[in-house]
Design an enzyme around this catalytic site. Structure first.
Site, mmCIF file in Angstrom:
data_model
loop_
_atom_site.group_PDB
_atom_site.id
_atom_site.type_symbol
_atom_site.label_atom_id
_atom_site.label_comp_id
_atom_site.label_asym_id
_atom_site.label_seq_id
_atom_site.Cartn_x
_atom_site.Cartn_y
_atom_site.Cartn_z
ATOM 1 N N GLY A 238 0.839 -1.219 0.141
ATOM 2 C CA GLY A 238 0.090 0.026 0.010
ATOM 3 C C GLY A 238 0.756 1.183 -0.103
ATOM 4 O O GLY A 238 1.995 1.146 -0.446
ATOM 5 N N THR A 240 3.126 4.510 1.321
ATOM 6 C CA THR A 240 4.410 4.543 2.013
ATOM 7 C C THR A 240 3.993 5.157 3.570
ATOM 8 O O THR A 240 4.128 4.649 4.521
ATOM 9 C CB THR A 240 5.306 5.461 1.546
ATOM 10 N N ALA A 241 2.901 6.200 3.593
ATOM 11 C CA ALA A 241 2.431 6.402 4.644
ATOM 12 C C ALA A 241 1.633 5.555 5.682
ATOM 13 O O ALA A 241 2.174 5.516 6.756
ATOM 14 C CB ALA A 241 1.538 7.774 4.477
ATOM 15 N N GLY A 243 2.203 2.346 5.395
ATOM 16 C CA GLY A 243 3.239 1.359 5.450
ATOM 17 C C GLY A 243 3.932 1.797 6.768
ATOM 18 O O GLY A 243 4.318 0.909 7.604
ATOM 19 N N GLU A 260 5.450 -3.431 0.676
ATOM 20 C CA GLU A 260 5.642 -3.122 -0.609
ATOM 21 C C GLU A 260 4.961 -1.717 -0.657
ATOM 22 O O GLU A 260 3.696 -1.571 -0.732
ATOM 23 C CB GLU A 260 4.949 -3.975 -1.628
ATOM 24 N N CYS A 294 2.390 1.096 -8.601
ATOM 25 C CA CYS A 294 3.356 1.356 -7.836
ATOM 26 C C CYS A 294 4.711 1.393 -8.767
ATOM 27 O O CYS A 294 5.612 2.166 -8.474
ATOM 28 C CB CYS A 294 3.635 0.256 -6.800
ATOM 29 N N GLU A 391 4.295 10.550 -5.884
ATOM 30 C CA GLU A 391 3.629 9.322 -6.368
ATOM 31 C C GLU A 391 2.281 9.955 -6.770
ATOM 32 O O GLU A 391 1.317 10.196 -5.917
ATOM 33 C CB GLU A 391 3.336 8.174 -5.614
#
Ligand code: NAD
Length: 499
Positions: A238, A240-241, A243, A260, A294, A391
């Site tokens: 999912g 980055t935040a 994660g 990931e 991604c 992103e």
């Protein structure tokens, strides 16, 4: 709109816990929206922390016998799942197009990837009986040592909406091959494909409690899963935040995490590149799945002599891309998967214009309902601006020129992410050199974004922790145990099973 369903096909909307379909404890449901029409397809159970606890306990009970199965027994079930997915290919593809908005051909290729992944890990499970325990050469005659691989335990798999079945298969197949039991949390935006997968898994004969599926939001289901003391490991795909949030939550109980996360990847096109190939690779890397990847190579770095020609080709390609109903033959891009994603992409496009980037072609949505955005391309993007750094997760391409190989590598590496990159050149030596210099987990040279389950998936920096696919994906779900004893002692025979 044609919805691609077999007549009479039922949609699974309940939680799948301990081998049973059940309602959530809270009595709430969440609407699942068709992004092409904005209509509601179904209402699925909104699980909560009580449902999570119930599923984790079922997985912990099932682990007692599942971890004692042989690799060959697990492989047989993985092959049965692969065959069940293959048999339901058209239905699963249609379900993904309906729920996620991806064109039907792309959804079919996702289903093929799922089948290949389950078959590959079935093969590794079959090898496990012979290779799961091995003697280690040690500098002592007095002792003998073996190292054996054991299942990590109860694992939580948390996945996103952009490739719902693929991201699930990349975790679920190796987790089962390793002998783990699983709680899967699909994205609340696209839960339908995974619920159908649960039905296939049940039909394949996987024992109750080995695979549990709890639908719901990140806050109500994902967070309690990451916090649960009986969960040994969280494998998350999912943003980055989120994660980072999962990692913080998992830290309280010292869980293993595989992450990931996001990307901001480059495609580097040298002046000697085949222009047709470069156009195909840039368009594929940026617009496939509506750019909701991604691995989107949304930063194009083109060597200056080729820049105008490539920009013209890409603008033409973008203009001609057929955007519309994912079930209509010939459609190349469906809608974005959700209203939130649509609004996010529109915000980035507005920001690019405000920052003075040159808009070459703008995404204009087809009239009517649905989260449609056409391919969009900016050139001369400021490298410090959000379009170049963040992103976007939509069909928005940003193009800059470069003058030297070193400059191209440095610009590509100048990001907090490091998932993938593509290099396009006729010079094989240069392709290898640039690939070696890139801080990315996957580099394609003159090739589209093909991913074989035998290889590896994951990236550098803030894109990942760990690797999926290949033997790395299996190792992510295994613990390692060393057993040392006096040389020649009794009980040295294989002791993998019945541990
Ligand atoms: P997201 O982070 O919003 O959600 C991912 C999953 O996490 C969902 O199931 C969500 O419900 C859950 N979640 C949300 N909050 C949570 C919390 N506090 N605790 C636990 N779980 C929680 O991501 P998304 O919008 O679904 O997906 C898009 C992102 O996924 C992009 O950033 C993309 O790059 C990334 N992605 C990465 C890969 C990869 O292989 N690196 C592959 C696909 C997608």
């Amino acid at each position: 709109m044609h919805d691609g369903f077999e007549p009479g096909a039922t949609l699974h909307t309940q939680l799948y816990i301990d081998g049973l379909w059940c309602a959530g404890e809270g009595g709430h449901r969440l609407p699942v929206v068709n992004p092409s029409t904005e209509g509601t397809i179904a209402q699925v159970e909104a699980g909560n922390a009580t449902d999570v606890d119930c599923a984790v306990r079922a997985a912990a009970r099932a682990l007692r016998s599942w971890k004692k199965t042989t690799g060959a027994q697990r492989a047989a079930l993985l092959r049965a799942i692969a065959s069940g997915v293959s048999d339901r290919r058209e239905h699963l593809a249609a379900l993904q197009s309906l729920n996620n908005g991806k064109p039907l051909d792309e959804a079919r290729s996702d289903v093929s990837d799922v089948v290949a992944t389950f078959e590959y890990y079935a093969g590794l499970a079959e090898q496990f009986d012979a290779s799961g325990e091995s003697a280690v050469a040690i500098p002592s005659d007095a002792y003998q040592a073996t190292v054996r691989r054991e299942p990590a335990g109860v694992v939580a798999l948390i996945v996103p909406w952009n490739f719902p079945m693929v991201t699930t298969a990349w975790k679920l197949a190796p987790a089962l091959a390793a002998g783990c039991t699983v709680i899967l949390k699909p994205s609340e935006i696209t839960p339908l494909p995974e619920l159908e997968l649960a039905a296939i898994i049940a039909h394949a004969g996987v024992p109750g409690g080995v695979v549990n599926v709890v639908t719901g939001t990140g806050a109500e289901v994902g967070a309690p899963l990451a916090a649960h003391p009986l969960v040994a490991k969280v494998s998350f795909t999912g943003s980055t935040a989120v994660g980072a949030q999962v990692m913080k939550t998992a830290a309280d109980t010292i869980k293993g995490v595989s992450l990931e996360l996001g990307g901001k990847s480059s495609i580097i096109v040298f002046a000697d590149a085949d222009l047709d190939l470069a156009t195909d690779l840039v368009a594929g890397g940026a617009f496939f799945n509506g750019g909701q990847m991604c691995s989107a190579t949304s930063r194009v770095l083109v060597e200056r002599p080729l820049a105008d020609a490539l920009a013209a080709r890409l603008a033409d390609r973008a203009r001609r891309t057929v955007v519309g109903d994912p079930f209509r033959p010939g459609v190349q891009m469906g809608p974005l998967a959700s209203r939130a994603q649509y609004e996010r992409v529109q915000r980035y496009i507005a920001r690019g214009k405000a920052d003075g980037a040159r808009l070459v072609i703008e995404g204009e949505a087809p009239a009517g309902p649905g989260y449609f955005v056409k391919p969009t391309m900016f050139v001369d993007i400021p490298t410090e601006g959000p379009l170049w750094r963040e992103e976007i997760f939509g069909p928005v391409l940003c193009l800059r020129s470069f003058d030297t190989e070193d400059e191209a590598i440095a610009t590509a590496n100048d990001t907090e992410f490091g998932l993938v990159a593509t290099v396009v050149t006729r010079d094989a030596g240069r392709g290898g050199r640039v690939a070696a210099g890139l801080e990315a987990g996957v580099v394609w040279i003159n090739a589209p974004q093909i991913i074989f389950p035998q290889t590896s998936w994951g990236g550098y920096k803030r894109s990942s922790i760990g690797r999926e696919l290949g033997p790395f994906g299996l190792a992510a779900f295994q613990e390692i145990k060393q057993v040392l004893m006096p040389a020649g002692a009794a009980g040295t025979a294989h002791c993998i099973h019945g541990a």
